[in-house]
Design a protein around this motif. Structure first.
Motif, PDB file in Angstrom:
ATOM      1  N   GLN A   1      16.504  36.603  98.449  1.00 24.25           N
ATOM      2  CA  GLN A   1      17.157  36.023  97.284  1.00 24.25           C
ATOM      3  C   GLN A   1      17.251  37.076  96.179  1.00 24.25           C
ATOM      4  O   GLN A   1      16.481  38.028  96.159  1.00 24.25           O
ATOM      5  CB  GLN A   1      16.398  34.796  96.760  1.00 24.25           C
ATOM      6  N   GLU A   2      18.165  36.837  95.263  1.00 30.46           N
ATOM      7  CA  GLU A   2      18.439  37.768  94.159  1.00 30.46           C
ATOM      8  C   GLU A   2      18.662  39.200  94.672  1.00 30.46           C
ATOM      9  O   GLU A   2      18.092  40.154  94.154  1.00 30.46           O
ATOM     10  CB  GLU A   2      17.331  37.735  93.108  1.00 30.46           C
TER      11      GLU A   2
ATOM     12  N   SER B   1      30.403  29.540  94.277  1.00 31.75           N
ATOM     13  CA  SER B   1      30.697  30.978  94.249  1.00 31.75           C
ATOM     14  C   SER B   1      29.579  31.803  93.626  1.00 31.75           C
ATOM     15  O   SER B   1      29.768  32.973  93.330  1.00 31.75           O
ATOM     16  CB  SER B   1      32.000  31.225  93.480  1.00 31.75           C
ATOM     17  N   GLU B   2      28.416  31.205  93.446  1.00 31.69           N
ATOM     18  CA  GLU B   2      27.325  31.882  92.733  1.00 31.69           C
ATOM     19  C   GLU B   2      26.363  32.627  93.647  1.00 31.69           C
ATOM     20  O   GLU B   2      25.400  33.227  93.163  1.00 31.69           O
ATOM     21  CB  GLU B   2      26.556  30.878  91.878  1.00 31.69           C
ATOM     22  N   GLY B   3      26.563  32.594  94.956  1.00 29.15           N
ATOM     23  CA  GLY B   3      25.664  33.313  95.852  1.00 29.15           C
ATOM     24  C   GLY B   3      24.273  32.722  95.900  1.00 29.15           C
ATOM     25  O   GLY B   3      23.276  33.432  95.796  1.00 29.15           O
ATOM     26  N   ARG B   4      24.186  31.404  96.104  1.00 27.92           N
ATOM     27  CA  ARG B   4      22.892  30.714  96.083  1.00 27.92           C
ATOM     28  C   ARG B   4      22.425  30.202  97.440  1.00 27.92           C
ATOM     29  O   ARG B   4      21.260  29.842  97.579  1.00 27.92           O
ATOM     30  CB  ARG B   4      22.942  29.530  95.105  1.00 27.92           C
TER      31      ARG B   4
ATOM     32  N   LEU C   1      17.831  30.041 100.117  1.00 31.51           N
ATOM     33  CA  LEU C   1      18.258  29.367  98.884  1.00 31.51           C
ATOM     34  C   LEU C   1      17.697  30.070  97.658  1.00 31.51           C
ATOM     35  O   LEU C   1      16.515  30.421  97.629  1.00 31.51           O
ATOM     36  CB  LEU C   1      17.762  27.915  98.892  1.00 31.51           C
ATOM     37  N   TYR C   2      18.550  30.252  96.659  1.00 31.48           N
ATOM     38  CA  TYR C   2      18.085  30.642  95.325  1.00 31.48           C
ATOM     39  C   TYR C   2      18.476  29.524  94.378  1.00 31.48           C
ATOM     40  O   TYR C   2      19.629  29.383  93.978  1.00 31.48           O
ATOM     41  CB  TYR C   2      18.688  31.974  94.893  1.00 31.48           C
ATOM     42  N   LEU C   3      17.502  28.692  94.027  1.00 27.84           N
ATOM     43  CA  LEU C   3      17.733  27.505  93.219  1.00 27.84           C
ATOM     44  C   LEU C   3      17.777  27.889  91.743  1.00 27.84           C
ATOM     45  O   LEU C   3      17.004  28.737  91.294  1.00 27.84           O
ATOM     46  CB  LEU C   3      16.617  26.491  93.499  1.00 27.84           C
TER      47      LEU C   3
END
Length: 305
Positions: A34-35, A113-116, A132-134
């Protein structure tokens, strides 16, 4: 099967701090990231070693981005905004491939579209892996103070996170059921930006009015867990322990004082959760050895019977 989840807080910075050495030493079979926070054309050459990469960078410059690393090319990859970067070891191409339509639950389109979120079907095991990046969120309006570190926003970030949680619960149920119908276990990995219980952060008494430990966030977390749906794997292996923490602020000496939060998780369907034989957090020995403000959460799963 060794599986890790790691919020790297920027893959280029993580590479400079030793990500490649961690990857080689721990030798996981699957890694959810993530990130990643990097356009495809700027991904560091060779940073993912001999792994296949499935990457959803999103369209927010310098933010978010989720990926899954696997030893073999995934059998299928799904994401919300319709395109994903797939690379075999040694490749550096930039073309993306379409994701199958119809995989996003109602209410998630503002986040598409946020790449989550990205999920893959492993080709060498009957498991679907999701990264997942919540959203971090914020405080409701009535808890915000003018002199806070973040400027008051009338509760906008809080409302956005709560909307995501409601919609993502539907997504999670859909993905879990689809995996079951295909004869697969389901494993959600990632940074959920919520500490579920008092065992999941150091200063729980003073955090009841902090984002990430609000009663309504914790209630939502409890609602997605049950012995028949999804199990918090690390907590099942360490039921009586505080932690193990997976995030420490860069500020205030939090890492040296071990003032942390457990916000990175393995949430598995019961059949897979029962196969966990070891689980923990790769906490570095010292602050200078940190790859990220998060630490990798690693679980070893025994083969299926």
């Amino acid at each position: 099967m060794r599986v890790a989840t790691f919020n790297v807080n920027g893959i280029r910075a993580a590479q400079r701090r030793g990500f490649e050495a961690w990857l080689a030493e721990r030798d996981p079979d699957v890694v959810a990231l993530q990130e990643v926070r990097c356009p495809p054309e700027q991904l560091p050459s060779g940073v993912f070693g001999g792994y296949h990469l499935a990457y959803e960078p999103g369209h927010l410059a310098g933010r978010n981005g989720v990926a899954v690393l696997t030893r073999t090319r995934p059998a299928a990859v799904r994401t919300w905004d319709g395109e994903v970067l797939l690379r075999a070891p040694g490749e550096e191409h930039l073309h993306t491939e379409p994701s199958p339509p119809g995989t996003m639950a109602r209410g998630l389109s503002p986040f598409a579209s946020e790449g989550r979120y990205i999920e893959v079907d492993l080709s060498d095991a009957p498991v679907t892996i999701a990264s997942l990046y919540l959203p971090k969120g914020g405080l409701p309006a009535h808890l915000q103070k003018p002199n806070a570190r973040e400027a008051p926003d009338g509760g906008a970030r809080y409302e956005r996170k709560m909307g995501f949680l409601a919609s993502f619960a539907r997504q999670l149920d859909r993905s879990r059921r689809a995996a079951k119908a295909a004869g697969r276990e389901f494993l959600l990995l990632g940074d959920l930006n919520i500490a579920h219980t008092r065992q999941d952060l150091t200063n729980w008494r003073s955090s009841n009015r902090s984002e990430g430990f609000l009663p309504e966030e914790r209630e939502w977390f409890g609602s997605i867990l049950s012995p028949r749906t999804l199990v918090d794997v690390v907590r099942s292996v360490h039921p009586d322990a505080d932690g193990p923490w997976s995030w420490w602020s860069w500020m205030g000496g939090a890492f040296d004082r071990d003032v942390g939060w457990r916000i990175d998780y393995h949430l598995a369907t019961p059949g897979l959760a029962r196969r966990a034989v070891a689980a923990g957090t790769d906490r570095p020995a010292s602050g200078p050895e940190r790859v990220s403000d998060h630490a990798a959460v690693v679980v070893d799963y025994a083969p299926a019977d």
